[in-house]
Structures are given as C-alpha cells and as structure tokens.
Design a protein around this motif. Structure first.
Motif, PDB file in Angstrom:
ATOM      1  N   THR A 124       0.857  -1.376  -0.154  1.00 46.02           N
ATOM      2  CA  THR A 124      -0.111   0.024   0.004  1.00 46.02           C
ATOM      3  C   THR A 124       0.912   1.205  -0.239  1.00 46.02           C
ATOM      4  O   THR A 124       1.979   1.200   0.385  1.00 46.02           O
ATOM      5  N   ALA A 125       0.441   2.274  -0.297  1.00 49.56           N
ATOM      6  CA  ALA A 125       1.011   3.733  -0.535  1.00 49.56           C
ATOM      7  C   ALA A 125       1.822   3.866   0.571  1.00 49.56           C
ATOM      8  O   ALA A 125       1.676   3.910   2.006  1.00 49.56           O
ATOM      9  N   GLY A 126       3.233   4.120   0.363  1.00 47.87           N
ATOM     10  CA  GLY A 126       4.100   4.693   1.131  1.00 47.87           C
ATOM     11  C   GLY A 126       4.855   3.535   1.861  1.00 47.87           C
ATOM     12  O   GLY A 126       5.836   3.950   2.820  1.00 47.87           O
ATOM     13  N   LEU A 127       4.552   2.452   1.676  1.00 52.43           N
ATOM     14  CA  LEU A 127       5.387   1.157   2.390  1.00 52.43           C
ATOM     15  C   LEU A 127       6.389   0.452   1.300  1.00 52.43           C
ATOM     16  O   LEU A 127       6.085   0.622   0.054  1.00 52.43           O
ATOM     17  N   LEU A 128       7.227  -0.225   1.884  1.00 49.48           N
ATOM     18  CA  LEU A 128       8.184  -0.988   1.148  1.00 49.48           C
ATOM     19  C   LEU A 128       8.311  -2.527   1.439  1.00 49.48           C
ATOM     20  O   LEU A 128       7.815  -2.648   2.710  1.00 49.48           O
ATOM     21  N   PHE A 129       8.558  -3.127   0.661  1.00 50.23           N
ATOM     22  CA  PHE A 129       8.760  -4.794   0.796  1.00 50.23           C
ATOM     23  C   PHE A 129       9.969  -4.926   1.570  1.00 50.23           C
ATOM     24  O   PHE A 129      11.073  -4.463   1.459  1.00 50.23           O
ATOM     25  N   ASP A 130       9.993  -5.759   2.807  1.00 51.82           N
ATOM     26  CA  ASP A 130      11.018  -6.194   3.378  1.00 51.82           C
ATOM     27  C   ASP A 130      10.996  -7.672   3.404  1.00 51.82           C
ATOM     28  O   ASP A 130      10.119  -8.564   4.221  1.00 51.82           O
ATOM     29  N   GLU A 131      12.208  -8.275   2.955  1.00 55.15           N
ATOM     30  CA  GLU A 131      12.165  -9.642   2.720  1.00 55.15           C
ATOM     31  C   GLU A 131      12.576 -10.238   3.991  1.00 55.15           C
ATOM     32  O   GLU A 131      12.143 -11.543   4.343  1.00 55.15           O
ATOM     33  N   LEU A 132      13.211  -9.686   5.020  1.00 53.02           N
ATOM     34  CA  LEU A 132      13.597 -10.049   6.278  1.00 53.02           C
ATOM     35  C   LEU A 132      12.396 -10.356   7.211  1.00 53.02           C
ATOM     36  O   LEU A 132      12.222 -11.433   7.889  1.00 53.02           O
ATOM     37  N   THR A 133      11.039  -9.623   6.969  1.00 48.88           N
ATOM     38  CA  THR A 133       9.876  -9.675   7.479  1.00 48.88           C
ATOM     39  C   THR A 133       8.847 -10.631   6.846  1.00 48.88           C
ATOM     40  O   THR A 133       7.774 -10.892   7.325  1.00 48.88           O
ATOM     41  N   GLY A 134       9.122 -10.386   5.438  1.00 50.73           N
ATOM     42  CA  GLY A 134       8.026 -10.870   4.551  1.00 50.73           C
ATOM     43  C   GLY A 134       6.969  -9.986   4.676  1.00 50.73           C
ATOM     44  O   GLY A 134       5.739 -10.396   4.117  1.00 50.73           O
ATOM     45  N   THR A 135       6.954  -8.613   5.060  1.00 50.02           N
ATOM     46  CA  THR A 135       5.851  -7.704   4.929  1.00 50.02           C
ATOM     47  C   THR A 135       6.268  -6.523   4.332  1.00 50.02           C
ATOM     48  O   THR A 135       7.281  -6.288   4.193  1.00 50.02           O
ATOM     49  N   CYS A 136       5.314  -5.646   4.239  1.00 50.60           N
ATOM     50  CA  CYS A 136       5.507  -4.466   3.862  1.00 50.60           C
ATOM     51  C   CYS A 136       5.669  -3.278   5.152  1.00 50.60           C
ATOM     52  O   CYS A 136       4.663  -3.496   6.000  1.00 50.60           O
ATOM     53  N   VAL A 137       6.512  -2.481   5.310  1.00 51.14           N
ATOM     54  CA  VAL A 137       6.835  -1.691   6.292  1.00 51.14           C
ATOM     55  C   VAL A 137       7.137  -0.341   5.919  1.00 51.14           C
ATOM     56  O   VAL A 137       7.242   0.074   4.726  1.00 51.14           O
ATOM     57  N   TRP A 138       7.369   0.485   6.842  1.00 52.86           N
ATOM     58  CA  TRP A 138       7.600   1.941   6.722  1.00 52.86           C
ATOM     59  C   TRP A 138       8.926   1.980   6.265  1.00 52.86           C
ATOM     60  O   TRP A 138       9.806   1.227   6.513  1.00 52.86           O
ATOM     61  N   PRO A 139       9.423   2.940   5.290  1.00 51.78           N
ATOM     62  CA  PRO A 139      10.814   3.012   4.812  1.00 51.78           C
ATOM     63  C   PRO A 139      11.841   3.160   5.995  1.00 51.78           C
ATOM     64  O   PRO A 139      12.979   2.585   5.686  1.00 51.78           O
ATOM     65  N   ASP A 140      11.556   3.773   7.069  1.00 54.12           N
ATOM     66  CA  ASP A 140      12.622   3.906   8.124  1.00 54.12           C
ATOM     67  C   ASP A 140      12.698   2.618   8.839  1.00 54.12           C
ATOM     68  O   ASP A 140      13.553   2.411   9.981  1.00 54.12           O
ATOM     69  N   SER A 141      11.960   1.340   8.377  1.00 52.80           N
ATOM     70  CA  SER A 141      11.975   0.175   9.246  1.00 52.80           C
ATOM     71  C   SER A 141      12.608  -0.917   8.528  1.00 52.80           C
ATOM     72  O   SER A 141      12.876  -1.951   8.777  1.00 52.80           O
TER      73      SER A 141
END
Length: 243
Positions: A124-141
C-alpha cells in the motif's frame, strides 16, 4: 551409465547421512543440526532424511505434521545451511517464498512464489517490501537503499506529510493521519500510511475540526464559526484565512 552411477552415489550419500543421525528414543520428526530445511523422520530408531520444499525451512516448534514454513517465521539459529536453490527466473530465486522485485529500485512490489509460479503483489502507498519480515513496512524500518519514490510526496500547494508519526490518545501511531488546511476551513489533508498526502474537503456547510479529526458544524470549530456567514444557503463559502 555415468548418470546412473551418480544417482546411486546420491542415494548412498542421502542414506549415509540418515544413518549418521541418531534418533531419540521417541519416534517423530527432528531437525538436522546444521541444515535448516532438512529434517529426519524417526521410526523405531531408523532415521529417514527429508527436505522441505525449496524456499521453506523446518520449524520443530510447529504443532502439526507439516512443519515447513517461511524463513521469516522460523529461528534457524546455527542451522544456516540450505539445499541448492531451484530458481524460476526472474522472479523466484527459490521455488517457494516471498521475494522482492528483481529491480532493486522497485521496492513496493514483491512476488509470492509457490512451486516456482510467481504472483505479483504491491504494498500500500508509502510502504516498502522487506524480505527479512516478509511484510510491507515503513521506509525507516528497512535497510533497503536506492528505492525509487513510488508515490507523490508533495502536493501542488506545497503540503508534505510530517516526518513525525501522529499518535492517538492511547499513544498508538495513527495509520492515516489528518491535518487541517492552514487557510481553508473546509479543506484538510490525509497522509496515507503517514507518507502519501491527499487533499480532501468537507461537504458544503461543514468545516474540518482538528480536535475530533472530523467534519463538523462551523460553530464547533474556533476560528471557523463565520466560514459560511455570507452564504445563508451554505453555497460557495467566502474565502478567508483561518484564525
């Protein structure tokens, strides 16, 4: 003949590895001590080596027969070895799992691979995919660098979403925070996922109440009481700055 001989060698090594693993007294499934996607089925003291589907790893804590799960759900500890990958280029580096877009600049798109078949999804808008967690997270995460900006961060009137997260009365982060317009009582801004701004407005006859974060009657919002005073029918409002 060479292929057949290699096959026999593979079976021999597999069986030899199974014989090296010493089964506990109780029958069941047990993880391999060095390989996270390998486990053994022990029956009457005999160990049969097994592998999870490529991309999944073995979790001995799962209370069901199928104990293979996504890597981000399993703590492998020192079991860092894995079977050779069975990729399906360009989107599936392994047959199963959640993987980032192969273009490192595309950070909001990822793929769910099931037996080598990819399904594309978008954060969703504003989030990035993080392979370490397998979820979409805030850019600063996430530690991902060089990601392209996938959303509009600045409106035509210059408004940008504040970097500081907005919290509610319980101290929880507001997912889609709202902000009053500095000069127009009828308008307000919404920051989707705290990142992407949208310019919205209340229906004619109402103004935005920053305290309740809702559209409200003008008399309930200090500084906006007379916003429609020159329009008895609540038609086009008289433009003036908020006090």
């Amino acid at each position: 003949m060479k292929f057949f001989g290699g096959l026999v060698l593979l079976v021999f090594v597999c069986c030899a590895n199974g014989q090296q693993f010493k089964c506990p007294p109780k029958d069941g499934q047990y993880e391999d001590p060095v390989q996270c996607d390998k486990f053994y089925v022990c029956e009457e003291g005999i160990a049969t080596p097994k592998l999870c589907p490529d991309g999944l790893v073995y979790d001995p804590l799962i209370r069901k027969i199928n104990k293979c799960d996504q890597p981000f759900n399993v703590d492998c500890g020192d079991r860092i070895e894995l079977q050779p990958p069975q990729p399906s280029p360009p989107y599936c580096p392994r047959r199963n799992g959640f993987f980032a877009h192969p273009d490192p600049k595309v950070c909001n798109v990822f793929f769910n691979c099931i037996e080598g078949e990819p399904t594309e999804s978008k954060c969703t808008a504003g989030l990035l995919f993080d392979e370490l967690t397998g979820t979409c997270v805030w850019p600063d995460s996430t530690q991902r660098q060089g990601c392209e900006d996938t959303s509009t961060r600045k409106l035509k009137d210059g408004f940008e979403c504040p970097k500081e997260h907005q919290t509610d009365a319980n101290g929880n982060v507001v997912v889609h925070p709202k902000y009053a317009h500095p000069t127009d009582c009828q308008r307000f801004y919404v920051c989707l996922n705290g990142q992407e701004p949208r310019d919205l407005g209340c229906q004619v006859g109402e103004v935005y109440n920053e305290d309740s974060q809702r559209c409200d009657a003008p008399e309930n919002v200090p500084g906006c009481e007379d916003w429609y005073k020159d329009e008895p029918s609540a038609g086009k409002p008289v433009k003036k700055s908020r006090k």
